[in-house]
Design a protein around this motif. Structure first.
Motif, short mmCIF file in Angstrom:
data_model
loop_
_atom_site.label_atom_id
_atom_site.label_comp_id
_atom_site.label_asym_id
_atom_site.label_seq_id
_atom_site.Cartn_x
_atom_site.Cartn_y
_atom_site.Cartn_z
N ILE A 1 0.84 -1.20 0.00
CA ILE A 1 0.00 0.00 0.00
C ILE A 1 0.88 1.25 0.00
O ILE A 1 0.66 2.18 -0.77
CB ILE A 1 -0.96 0.00 1.22
N GLU A 2 1.90 1.24 0.84
CA GLU A 2 2.77 2.41 0.95
C GLU A 2 3.49 2.71 -0.36
O GLU A 2 3.77 3.84 -0.69
CB GLU A 2 3.77 2.22 2.09
N LYS A 3 3.76 1.66 -1.10
CA LYS A 3 4.49 1.79 -2.36
C LYS A 3 3.55 2.27 -3.48
O LYS A 3 3.94 3.03 -4.35
CB LYS A 3 5.10 0.44 -2.73
N ASN A 4 2.33 1.80 -3.48
CA ASN A 4 1.43 2.03 -4.60
C ASN A 4 0.35 3.07 -4.37
O ASN A 4 -0.33 3.46 -5.31
CB ASN A 4 0.76 0.71 -5.00
N CYS A 5 0.18 3.49 -3.13
CA CYS A 5 -0.88 4.45 -2.84
C CYS A 5 -0.33 5.70 -2.19
O CYS A 5 0.77 5.70 -1.67
CB CYS A 5 -1.94 3.81 -1.94
N ARG A 6 -1.15 6.74 -2.24
CA ARG A 6 -0.75 8.02 -1.69
C ARG A 6 -1.28 8.14 -0.27
O ARG A 6 -2.46 7.88 -0.02
CB ARG A 6 -1.33 9.15 -2.56
#
Ligand SMILES: [Zn+2]
Length: 138
Positions: A80-85
């Motif tokens: 999530i941290e990698k792909n979302c803001r």
């Protein structure tokens, strides 16, 4: 001769010797074994030590399973941290913007109260609540 730890319906435990385990069973059936405290014949053999170690094995397995779940959740968090803001406290507002503007398809994540989450779901906005695993925990 065999020694058994016995427990009575009154809750007291005591030890007693028997010629054999089959002898114990027949004496028990005939109600010839009596509690030394209350003379009741509702006597049972108490749980033997191996059962206790089985129990602790189960706890061990459960802990291992929980660790696996934790690991998966941690990986999920990384994803999530990698792909979302990260929108932090503005999550509810940002989620609405994305839903109604449809300008961006980028995923966001942040904080929302259970009430806010419920409201978003009511409005047809897809929200997923995930347990946020602390990285420092192992
Ligand atoms: Zn008793």
């Amino acid at each position: 001769m065999i020694k058994y730890n016995l427990i009575c319906e009154c809750g007291n435990t005591f030890e007693s010797w028997f010629p054999s385990s089959s002898e114990f069973d027949s004496l028990c059936k005939k109600k010839l074994i009596k509690c030394i405290y209350c003379e009741s014949s509702s006597i049972k053999k108490t749980v033997m030590a191996p059962h206790l170690s089985n129990k602790s094995n189960k706890i061990f397995k459960k802990t291992k399973l929980e660790k696996n779940i934790k690991k998966q959740l941690l990986n999920f968090r990384k994803y999530i941290e990698k792909n979302c803001r990260n929108v932090g406290e503005n999550f509810t507002k940002e989620a609405r913007n994305i839903h109604y503007d449809k300008k961006t398809s980028q995923g966001i994540y942040g904080k929302a109260t259970p009430e806010e989450t419920y409201e978003l779901l009511e409005e047809g906005i897809e929200v997923v609540t995930v347990p946020w695993i602390d990285k420092s925990e192992n």
